[in-house]
Design a protein around this motif. Structure first.
Motif, mmCIF file in Angstrom:
data_model
loop_
_atom_site.group_PDB
_atom_site.id
_atom_site.type_symbol
_atom_site.label_atom_id
_atom_site.label_comp_id
_atom_site.label_asym_id
_atom_site.label_seq_id
_atom_site.Cartn_x
_atom_site.Cartn_y
_atom_site.Cartn_z
ATOM 1 N N THR A 126 0.612 -1.007 0.145
ATOM 2 C CA THR A 126 -0.003 0.176 0.408
ATOM 3 C C THR A 126 0.844 1.611 -0.433
ATOM 4 O O THR A 126 2.191 1.511 0.900
ATOM 5 C CB THR A 126 -1.062 -0.361 1.243
ATOM 6 N N THR A 127 0.428 2.128 -0.037
ATOM 7 C CA THR A 127 0.963 3.344 -0.930
ATOM 8 C C THR A 127 -0.259 4.689 -0.181
ATOM 9 O O THR A 127 -1.923 4.710 -1.094
ATOM 10 C CB THR A 127 2.363 4.601 -1.780
ATOM 11 N N GLY A 128 0.247 5.538 0.590
ATOM 12 C CA GLY A 128 -0.432 6.956 0.284
ATOM 13 C C GLY A 128 0.242 8.049 1.024
ATOM 14 O O GLY A 128 1.686 8.031 1.684
ATOM 15 N N TYR A 129 -0.427 9.006 1.692
ATOM 16 C CA TYR A 129 -0.624 9.591 2.895
ATOM 17 C C TYR A 129 -0.855 9.432 4.489
ATOM 18 O O TYR A 129 -1.703 8.834 4.345
ATOM 19 C CB TYR A 129 -0.884 11.277 2.890
ATOM 20 N N ILE A 130 -0.365 9.797 4.738
ATOM 21 C CA ILE A 130 -0.491 10.191 7.212
ATOM 22 C C ILE A 130 -0.656 11.432 6.372
ATOM 23 O O ILE A 130 0.196 12.237 6.815
ATOM 24 C CB ILE A 130 0.431 9.112 7.569
ATOM 25 N N SER A 131 -1.682 12.098 6.881
ATOM 26 C CA SER A 131 -1.863 13.408 7.249
ATOM 27 C C SER A 131 -2.805 13.791 8.045
ATOM 28 O O SER A 131 -3.560 13.487 8.834
ATOM 29 C CB SER A 131 -3.051 13.196 5.834
ATOM 30 N N GLY A 132 -2.664 15.119 8.807
ATOM 31 C CA GLY A 132 -2.885 15.677 9.574
ATOM 32 C C GLY A 132 -2.274 17.055 10.465
ATOM 33 O O GLY A 132 -1.001 16.975 9.783
ATOM 34 N N ALA A 133 -2.271 17.724 11.752
ATOM 35 C CA ALA A 133 -1.643 18.573 12.101
ATOM 36 C C ALA A 133 -0.212 17.703 12.489
ATOM 37 O O ALA A 133 -0.774 16.914 13.365
ATOM 38 C CB ALA A 133 -1.987 20.050 12.710
ATOM 39 N N MET A 134 0.463 18.796 12.691
ATOM 40 C CA MET A 134 2.534 18.122 13.223
ATOM 41 C C MET A 134 2.139 18.738 14.417
ATOM 42 O O MET A 134 2.387 19.696 14.530
ATOM 43 C CB MET A 134 2.958 18.313 11.973
ATOM 44 N N ALA A 135 2.233 18.266 15.876
ATOM 45 C CA ALA A 135 1.879 18.900 16.957
ATOM 46 C C ALA A 135 3.411 18.664 17.887
ATOM 47 O O ALA A 135 3.293 18.943 18.648
ATOM 48 C CB ALA A 135 0.928 17.765 17.823
ATOM 49 N N GLY A 136 4.325 17.747 17.115
ATOM 50 C CA GLY A 136 5.606 17.223 17.418
ATOM 51 C C GLY A 136 6.634 16.735 16.455
ATOM 52 O O GLY A 136 6.033 16.425 15.887
ATOM 53 N N ALA A 137 7.889 16.993 16.775
ATOM 54 C CA ALA A 137 8.232 16.511 16.499
ATOM 55 C C ALA A 137 9.285 15.091 16.041
ATOM 56 O O ALA A 137 8.639 14.473 16.946
ATOM 57 C CB ALA A 137 9.899 17.530 17.115
ATOM 58 N N TRP A 138 9.444 15.120 15.004
ATOM 59 C CA TRP A 138 9.437 13.549 14.497
ATOM 60 C C TRP A 138 11.079 13.467 13.782
ATOM 61 O O TRP A 138 11.118 14.421 12.633
ATOM 62 C CB TRP A 138 8.703 12.992 13.647
ATOM 63 N N LEU A 139 12.030 12.302 14.297
ATOM 64 C CA LEU A 139 12.839 12.665 13.433
ATOM 65 C C LEU A 139 13.194 14.042 13.163
ATOM 66 O O LEU A 139 14.978 14.099 12.026
ATOM 67 C CB LEU A 139 12.920 11.536 11.953
ATOM 68 N N GLY A 140 13.291 15.079 13.490
ATOM 69 C CA GLY A 140 13.789 16.207 13.827
ATOM 70 C C GLY A 140 13.380 17.092 13.069
ATOM 71 O O GLY A 140 13.868 18.291 13.281
ATOM 72 N N ILE A 141 12.239 16.876 12.720
ATOM 73 C CA ILE A 141 11.314 17.174 11.984
ATOM 74 C C ILE A 141 10.210 18.270 12.807
ATOM 75 O O ILE A 141 9.796 17.984 13.546
ATOM 76 C CB ILE A 141 11.074 16.531 10.678
ATOM 77 N N PRO A 142 10.663 19.532 12.679
ATOM 78 C CA PRO A 142 9.753 20.516 13.710
ATOM 79 C C PRO A 142 8.385 20.187 13.246
ATOM 80 O O PRO A 142 7.627 20.210 12.790
ATOM 81 C CB PRO A 142 10.236 21.686 13.668
ATOM 82 N N ALA A 143 7.242 20.745 14.456
ATOM 83 C CA ALA A 143 6.556 20.651 14.289
ATOM 84 C C ALA A 143 5.578 21.421 13.784
ATOM 85 O O ALA A 143 6.462 22.860 13.607
ATOM 86 C CB ALA A 143 4.842 20.723 16.178
ATOM 87 N N GLY A 144 4.786 22.312 13.278
ATOM 88 C CA GLY A 144 3.573 23.205 13.114
ATOM 89 C C GLY A 144 1.954 23.445 12.888
ATOM 90 O O GLY A 144 2.064 22.476 12.777
ATOM 91 N N SER A 145 1.907 24.674 12.443
ATOM 92 C CA SER A 145 0.711 24.768 11.898
ATOM 93 C C SER A 145 0.240 23.974 11.090
ATOM 94 O O SER A 145 0.967 24.141 9.640
ATOM 95 C CB SER A 145 0.208 26.065 12.546
ATOM 96 N N GLY A 146 -1.449 24.241 10.567
ATOM 97 C CA GLY A 146 -1.111 23.282 9.110
ATOM 98 C C GLY A 146 -1.536 21.310 9.341
ATOM 99 O O GLY A 146 -0.870 21.122 9.808
ATOM 100 N N GLU A 147 -1.770 21.287 8.004
ATOM 101 C CA GLU A 147 -2.065 19.639 7.357
ATOM 102 C C GLU A 147 -0.564 19.838 7.259
ATOM 103 O O GLU A 147 -0.358 20.350 5.879
ATOM 104 C CB GLU A 147 -3.468 19.642 6.987
ATOM 105 N N ARG A 148 -0.262 18.766 7.344
ATOM 106 C CA ARG A 148 1.173 18.305 6.114
ATOM 107 C C ARG A 148 0.887 16.796 6.383
ATOM 108 O O ARG A 148 0.165 16.199 6.877
ATOM 109 C CB ARG A 148 2.327 18.225 8.154
ATOM 110 N N ARG A 149 1.558 16.168 4.975
ATOM 111 C CA ARG A 149 1.033 14.476 4.792
ATOM 112 C C ARG A 149 2.356 14.252 4.653
ATOM 113 O O ARG A 149 3.737 14.802 4.054
ATOM 114 C CB ARG A 149 0.820 15.535 3.459
ATOM 115 N N LEU A 150 2.266 12.817 5.390
ATOM 116 C CA LEU A 150 3.885 12.432 5.031
ATOM 117 C C LEU A 150 3.669 10.987 4.908
ATOM 118 O O LEU A 150 2.383 9.846 4.988
ATOM 119 C CB LEU A 150 4.009 11.634 6.531
ATOM 120 N N ARG A 151 4.470 11.223 2.792
ATOM 121 C CA ARG A 151 3.825 10.073 2.514
ATOM 122 C C ARG A 151 4.706 8.750 2.534
ATOM 123 O O ARG A 151 5.400 8.624 3.192
ATOM 124 C CB ARG A 151 4.625 10.526 1.061
#
Length: 342
Positions: A99-124
């Motif tokens: 399967t492939t696609g997105y995990i989508s939503g607001a990013m409320a915490g850092a992940w692998l050094g990528i900082p949180a931020g407002s608005g929707e983000r998509r992790l493919r």
């Protein structure tokens, strides 16, 4: 294969697809269930997880939940899974679901050094699950980490010719092969993909025409690479933005070193660790200088066929691992940023 064996294989594939789909429903979002709950039993206690750098290889249900899915859930507490393709099949005697696609939503915490931020983000994401005796015993997974970093304002690779916007799902909405598919369509799709791979391996030097790709793709094809390569719309862009640069960097490259490869109706998928091998003796690749030595790329490919040719292709490449092989740490800028710390 006897009629009985074909029927048994068909049932195995359908059960495997239902298992993975039910696991997603049990989780509802990407939040992993605690290891002691019944849903977690869908993962074998000794499940092997092969992920992108810097996650790498992890073994055991608890470790996989704790080090992979729990941190994603903490970073995306109100997220949803949006699968673009979902299919199952057999390869070398093993049953797989991809399967492939997105995990989508607001990013409320850092992940692998990528900082949180407002608005929707998509992790493919791209995932391959191997199922034995009603449990998931192996997961092959790639995340487009560089694409998520770009959404947070970190451009970790130089500008590229392909289109940078997040790729959509299939144009005809026909990527979810949850039910049983026409076996003749499945056979045709798999043969087409394997013929296309054979064409890629006929590469002669840097002559793109030696691969004969026009015989396998529609002229209006769509190719969605990872961030740093981007999407190509139409056969000309595909050769200019995607295949051309790869061939120029790895003139003796060969593919097809697959852990899994199968089709399901009009869809197909394969993955290899590495899937593509060659010597980095040509031009720089995505801003990284040639090493002169052998290199491998962990890759996932997902396809949708239209009529008698391939139409759409979604590709994930572990470019962070590739860069590490070349002595380059693409994630170093994140480690130096105070905003990227949890």
């Amino acid at each position: 294969m006897t009629v009985h064996a074909v029927e048994a294989s068909r049932l195995q594939i359908q059960k495997a697809k239902a298992l993975v789909w039910d696991l997603w429903k049990a989780w509802q979002t990407v939040t992993p269930v605690p290891a002691q709950l019944p849903e977690a039993a869908m993962l074998d206690e000794a499940v092997a997880f092969h992920g992108p750098a810097p996650l790498g290889l992890l073994t055991g249900r608890d470790q996989v939940l704790r080090q992979v899915y729990a941190p994603i859930a903490n970073a995306f507490p109100l997220s949803r899974r949006e699968p673009h393709l979902f299919l199952g099949g057999q390869f070398e005697g093993h049953v797989w679901v991809a399967t492939t696609g997105y995990i989508s939503g607001a990013m409320a915490g850092a992940w692998l050094g990528i900082p949180a931020g407002s608005g929707e983000r998509r992790l493919r994401f791209g995932e391959f699950y191997r199922i034995e005796n009603g449990r998931i015993v192996e997961i092959r997974c790639l995340f487009d980490i560089l694409g998520l970093a770009a959404q947070a304002g970190y451009q970790l690779l130089p500008p590229f010719q392909g289109r940078a916007e997040p790729p959509p799902g299939p144009a005809l909405g026909n990527g979810i092969a949850l039910g049983e598919q026409d076996p003749e369509a499945t056979r045709y799709t798999l043969q087409l993909v394997e013929d296309m791979l054979g064409g890629c391996n006929r590469l002669n030097g840097s002559d793109l025409s030696s691969m004969g790709m026009a015989a396998y793709w529609h002229e209006d094809m769509v190719w969605h690479g990872p961030w740093g390569v981007g999407s190509s719309y139409g056969f000309r862009e595909f050769q200019e933005f995607a295949q051309g640069p790869s061939v120029a960097s790895f003139p003796n490259r060969r593919g097809g070193f697959h852990r899994a490869r199968f089709a399901d109706g009009l869809t197909a998928a394969f993955t290899g660790w590495p899937s593509l091998r060659g010597d980095f003796t040509g031009k720089p690749f995505r801003g990284i200088a040639p090493t002169g030595g052998p290199i491998g790329q962990n890759i996932m490919d997902f396809y949708v066929r239209r009529d008698d040719r391939l139409h759409e292709n979604w590709i994930l490449i572990d470019l962070i691992d590739f860069a590490r092989q070349c002595g380059v740490d693409l994630l170093a800028p994140l480690q130096r940023s105070p905003a990227a710390r949890p």
